[in-house]
Motif scaffolding. Structure first.
Motif, PDB file in Angstrom:
ATOM      1  N   ILE A 195      -1.105  -7.703  -4.216  1.00  0.00           N
ATOM      2  CA  ILE A 195      -0.761  -6.918  -3.025  1.00  0.00           C
ATOM      3  C   ILE A 195       0.651  -7.270  -2.566  1.00  0.00           C
ATOM      4  O   ILE A 195       1.453  -6.392  -2.232  1.00  0.00           O
ATOM      5  CB  ILE A 195      -1.779  -7.183  -1.896  1.00  0.00           C
ATOM      6  N   ASP A 196       0.969  -8.582  -2.573  1.00  0.00           N
ATOM      7  CA  ASP A 196       2.316  -9.012  -2.193  1.00  0.00           C
ATOM      8  C   ASP A 196       3.365  -8.417  -3.133  1.00  0.00           C
ATOM      9  O   ASP A 196       4.456  -8.035  -2.708  1.00  0.00           O
ATOM     10  CB  ASP A 196       2.418 -10.541  -2.211  1.00  0.00           C
ATOM     11  N   LEU A 197       3.002  -8.357  -4.425  1.00  0.00           N
ATOM     12  CA  LEU A 197       3.907  -7.774  -5.417  1.00  0.00           C
ATOM     13  C   LEU A 197       4.160  -6.300  -5.111  1.00  0.00           C
ATOM     14  O   LEU A 197       5.296  -5.819  -5.186  1.00  0.00           O
ATOM     15  CB  LEU A 197       3.307  -7.928  -6.821  1.00  0.00           C
ATOM     16  N   LEU A 198       3.093  -5.597  -4.727  1.00  0.00           N
ATOM     17  CA  LEU A 198       3.218  -4.176  -4.401  1.00  0.00           C
ATOM     18  C   LEU A 198       4.073  -3.984  -3.149  1.00  0.00           C
ATOM     19  O   LEU A 198       4.983  -3.147  -3.128  1.00  0.00           O
ATOM     20  CB  LEU A 198       1.832  -3.565  -4.202  1.00  0.00           C
ATOM     21  N   ILE A 199       3.800  -4.777  -2.110  1.00  0.00           N
ATOM     22  CA  ILE A 199       4.572  -4.669  -0.869  1.00  0.00           C
ATOM     23  C   ILE A 199       6.036  -5.006  -1.132  1.00  0.00           C
ATOM     24  O   ILE A 199       6.952  -4.350  -0.619  1.00  0.00           O
ATOM     25  CB  ILE A 199       4.004  -5.607   0.219  1.00  0.00           C
ATOM     26  N   GLY A 200       6.253  -6.022  -1.956  1.00  0.00           N
ATOM     27  CA  GLY A 200       7.618  -6.420  -2.274  1.00  0.00           C
ATOM     28  C   GLY A 200       8.386  -5.366  -3.050  1.00  0.00           C
ATOM     29  O   GLY A 200       9.620  -5.391  -3.097  1.00  0.00           O
ATOM     30  N   SER A 201       7.646  -4.424  -3.663  1.00  0.00           N
ATOM     31  CA  SER A 201       8.285  -3.366  -4.438  1.00  0.00           C
ATOM     32  C   SER A 201       8.580  -2.122  -3.604  1.00  0.00           C
ATOM     33  O   SER A 201       9.132  -1.150  -4.106  1.00  0.00           O
ATOM     34  CB  SER A 201       7.400  -2.978  -5.640  1.00  0.00           C
ATOM     35  N   VAL A 202       8.182  -2.155  -2.328  1.00  0.00           N
ATOM     36  CA  VAL A 202       8.524  -1.048  -1.421  1.00  0.00           C
ATOM     37  C   VAL A 202       9.899  -1.338  -0.832  1.00  0.00           C
ATOM     38  O   VAL A 202      10.080  -2.304  -0.095  1.00  0.00           O
ATOM     39  CB  VAL A 202       7.480  -0.890  -0.302  1.00  0.00           C
ATOM     40  N   ASP A 203      10.852  -0.515  -1.170  1.00  0.00           N
ATOM     41  CA  ASP A 203      12.229  -0.737  -0.722  1.00  0.00           C
ATOM     42  C   ASP A 203      12.408  -0.346   0.738  1.00  0.00           C
ATOM     43  O   ASP A 203      12.987  -1.085   1.529  1.00  0.00           O
ATOM     44  CB  ASP A 203      13.188   0.078  -1.598  1.00  0.00           C
ATOM     45  N   ARG A 204      11.858   0.822   1.100  1.00  0.00           N
ATOM     46  CA  ARG A 204      11.971   1.309   2.473  1.00  0.00           C
ATOM     47  C   ARG A 204      11.021   2.488   2.647  1.00  0.00           C
ATOM     48  O   ARG A 204      10.567   3.091   1.676  1.00  0.00           O
ATOM     49  CB  ARG A 204      13.412   1.755   2.777  1.00  0.00           C
ATOM     50  N   ILE A 205      10.744   2.811   3.895  1.00  0.00           N
ATOM     51  CA  ILE A 205       9.938   3.983   4.224  1.00  0.00           C
ATOM     52  C   ILE A 205      10.722   4.836   5.216  1.00  0.00           C
ATOM     53  O   ILE A 205      11.116   4.363   6.282  1.00  0.00           O
ATOM     54  CB  ILE A 205       8.572   3.589   4.822  1.00  0.00           C
ATOM     55  N   GLU A 206      10.941   6.082   4.839  1.00  0.00           N
ATOM     56  CA  GLU A 206      11.676   7.004   5.705  1.00  0.00           C
ATOM     57  C   GLU A 206      10.692   7.817   6.531  1.00  0.00           C
ATOM     58  O   GLU A 206       9.796   8.472   5.997  1.00  0.00           O
ATOM     59  CB  GLU A 206      12.544   7.942   4.871  1.00  0.00           C
ATOM     60  N   THR A 207      10.854   7.781   7.857  1.00  0.00           N
ATOM     61  CA  THR A 207      10.095   8.638   8.751  1.00  0.00           C
ATOM     62  C   THR A 207      11.028   9.782   9.165  1.00  0.00           C
ATOM     63  O   THR A 207      12.228   9.753   8.863  1.00  0.00           O
ATOM     64  CB  THR A 207       9.640   7.873  10.012  1.00  0.00           C
ATOM     65  N   PRO A 208      10.517  10.793   9.844  1.00  0.00           N
ATOM     66  CA  PRO A 208      11.422  11.865  10.308  1.00  0.00           C
ATOM     67  C   PRO A 208      12.507  11.360  11.257  1.00  0.00           C
ATOM     68  O   PRO A 208      13.521  12.031  11.461  1.00  0.00           O
ATOM     69  CB  PRO A 208      10.468  12.832  11.023  1.00  0.00           C
ATOM     70  N   ASP A 209      12.297  10.152  11.833  1.00  0.00           N
ATOM     71  CA  ASP A 209      13.221   9.660  12.852  1.00  0.00           C
ATOM     72  C   ASP A 209      14.029   8.438  12.454  1.00  0.00           C
ATOM     73  O   ASP A 209      15.106   8.201  13.003  1.00  0.00           O
ATOM     74  CB  ASP A 209      12.453   9.327  14.146  1.00  0.00           C
ATOM     75  N   GLU A 210      13.517   7.633  11.537  1.00  0.00           N
ATOM     76  CA  GLU A 210      14.205   6.383  11.208  1.00  0.00           C
ATOM     77  C   GLU A 210      13.823   5.891   9.817  1.00  0.00           C
ATOM     78  O   GLU A 210      12.927   6.440   9.161  1.00  0.00           O
ATOM     79  CB  GLU A 210      13.870   5.302  12.243  1.00  0.00           C
ATOM     80  N   VAL A 211      14.510   4.830   9.377  1.00  0.00           N
ATOM     81  CA  VAL A 211      14.235   4.202   8.086  1.00  0.00           C
ATOM     82  C   VAL A 211      13.696   2.795   8.345  1.00  0.00           C
ATOM     83  O   VAL A 211      14.333   1.990   9.044  1.00  0.00           O
ATOM     84  CB  VAL A 211      15.503   4.134   7.207  1.00  0.00           C
ATOM     85  N   ILE A 212      12.518   2.500   7.797  1.00  0.00           N
ATOM     86  CA  ILE A 212      11.864   1.213   8.002  1.00  0.00           C
ATOM     87  C   ILE A 212      12.074   0.333   6.774  1.00  0.00           C
ATOM     88  O   ILE A 212      11.746   0.712   5.642  1.00  0.00           O
ATOM     89  CB  ILE A 212      10.346   1.384   8.234  1.00  0.00           C
ATOM     90  N   THR A 213      12.619  -0.873   7.003  1.00  0.00           N
ATOM     91  CA  THR A 213      12.794  -1.837   5.917  1.00  0.00           C
ATOM     92  C   THR A 213      12.091  -3.157   6.207  1.00  0.00           C
ATOM     93  O   THR A 213      11.980  -3.995   5.310  1.00  0.00           O
ATOM     94  CB  THR A 213      14.287  -2.117   5.677  1.00  0.00           C
ATOM     95  N   ASP A 214      11.613  -3.349   7.415  1.00  0.00           N
ATOM     96  CA  ASP A 214      10.949  -4.595   7.804  1.00  0.00           C
ATOM     97  C   ASP A 214       9.652  -4.754   7.005  1.00  0.00           C
ATOM     98  O   ASP A 214       8.752  -3.912   7.076  1.00  0.00           O
ATOM     99  CB  ASP A 214      10.651  -4.577   9.308  1.00  0.00           C
ATOM    100  N   LYS A 215       9.555  -5.868   6.246  1.00  0.00           N
ATOM    101  CA  LYS A 215       8.407  -6.074   5.362  1.00  0.00           C
ATOM    102  C   LYS A 215       7.094  -6.241   6.128  1.00  0.00           C
ATOM    103  O   LYS A 215       6.030  -5.844   5.645  1.00  0.00           O
ATOM    104  CB  LYS A 215       8.644  -7.300   4.468  1.00  0.00           C
ATOM    105  N   ASP A 216       7.135  -6.837   7.309  1.00  0.00           N
ATOM    106  CA  ASP A 216       5.915  -7.016   8.102  1.00  0.00           C
ATOM    107  C   ASP A 216       5.376  -5.659   8.567  1.00  0.00           C
ATOM    108  O   ASP A 216       4.161  -5.422   8.558  1.00  0.00           O
ATOM    109  CB  ASP A 216       6.189  -7.914   9.316  1.00  0.00           C
ATOM    110  N   ILE A 217       6.276  -4.777   8.969  1.00  0.00           N
ATOM    111  CA  ILE A 217       5.861  -3.438   9.395  1.00  0.00           C
ATOM    112  C   ILE A 217       5.299  -2.657   8.202  1.00  0.00           C
ATOM    113  O   ILE A 217       4.274  -1.962   8.308  1.00  0.00           O
ATOM    114  CB  ILE A 217       7.050  -2.676  10.021  1.00  0.00           C
TER     115      ILE A 217
END
Length: 281
Positions: free
Chosen positions: A200-222
């Motif tokens: 699971i940590d490996l999968l989360i670590g492979s997420v570079d960022r998540i784009e919402t209609p309003d902002e870009v999320i890079t915080d790993k905890d979020i």
């Protein structure tokens, strides 16, 4: 300034290569105008480190090898694994030449012979993965990258650790069959949880960022909290995308050998394990 008069005789780049991701996920990497990375040959200390079982087991030998031979990469731990795999081959090339010697036994006549595998042919087959389509979900765009070298090193280390634990329990099973079976079942459960968490940590670590209609999320905890509260089919899509990026072409490590004795043609899958081919010299 280095006042050593022998500086001009220090090792110099032997070859230049382009990595599969083109450095898209590692902007800190210094490249030439042709997007190439300089590769230095190994030092004597590098060679000795590659013979150290402890350093090989915890991954430090391979990480230190990249730091030594590819100084343009400031943080090898943060390197995408598929880039690291290409760099290990390039370092082998820069140090020992373009050929990997493979000892093959013919399945028809059992004749053994050594065959040379040209590293250039392998380097040319690595895929280009600098552009990765995101996984889309309810207006979100989940961007992923190939697994990083440190994440896979940790996962491999946990696998080895758990195998040792289970082997030690099985070794004493004859002394207390009933108690040992219970302990073995318990350790299996613990091992499964550890490996699952690391995956699971490996999968989360492979997420570079998540784009919402309003902002870009890079915080790993979020991102972690989001993935823990996302439908399983979306997590599966993300995992499938990461696995797709990790997969190398089938013909990358498949070679044809013709037996010198009986002329039997055979396709052989060659394991590109840096530990093996560096120790082979």
């Amino acid at each position: 300034m280095n006042d050593n008069p022998l500086t001009k005789y220090f090792r110099k780049p032997a070859i230049y290569v382009q990595i599969p991701t083109a450095g898209k996920f590692n902007p800190e990497i210094t490249k030439t105008v042709l997007d190439e990375i300089a590769i230095l040959p190994m030092t004597a200390i590098d060679e000795i480190s590659m013979q150290n079982p402890d350093e090989l087991l915890n991954g430090e030998a391979l990480i230190n090898l990249i730091a030594s031979c590819v100084p343009s990469i400031p943080d090898p731990r943060n390197l995408c694994n598929i880039d690291a795999e290409l760099l290990f081959l390039a370092i082998k090339y820069a140090t020992h030449g373009k050929d990997i010697v493979h000892l093959h036994t013919c399945t028809e006549c059992s004749e053994q012979a050594e065959y040379n595998i040209d590293i250039n042919t392998i380097l040319d087959k690595f895929p280009d993965i600098d552009e990765v389509d995101p996984v889309e979900y309810e207006g979100l765009k989940i961007h992923v990258h190939p697994p990083k070298l440190e994440s896979l090193t940790r996962l491999a280390l946990i696998d080895v650790e758990q195998a040792r634990v289970l082997a030690s329990i099985q070794a004493v099973a004859e002394d207390d069959m009933e108690g040992s079976e219970l302990e073995l079942a318990k350790q299996f459960a613990i091992s499964f949880r550890k490996v699952s968490k690391q995956n699971i940590d490996l999968l989360i670590g492979s997420v570079d960022r998540i784009e919402t209609p309003d902002e870009v999320i890079t915080d790993k905890d979020i991102i972690l909290e989001f993935m823990e509260n996302t439908p399983s089919n979306i997590v599966k899509k993300v995992n499938d995308k990461v696995q797709e990026l990790s997969k190398k072409p089938d013909d990358l490590t498949t070679f044809e050998f013709v037996c010198e004795k009986c002329e039997h043609l055979e396709k052989v899958a060659f394991e590109l394990n840096p530990v093996n081919f560096f120790s082979a010299g």
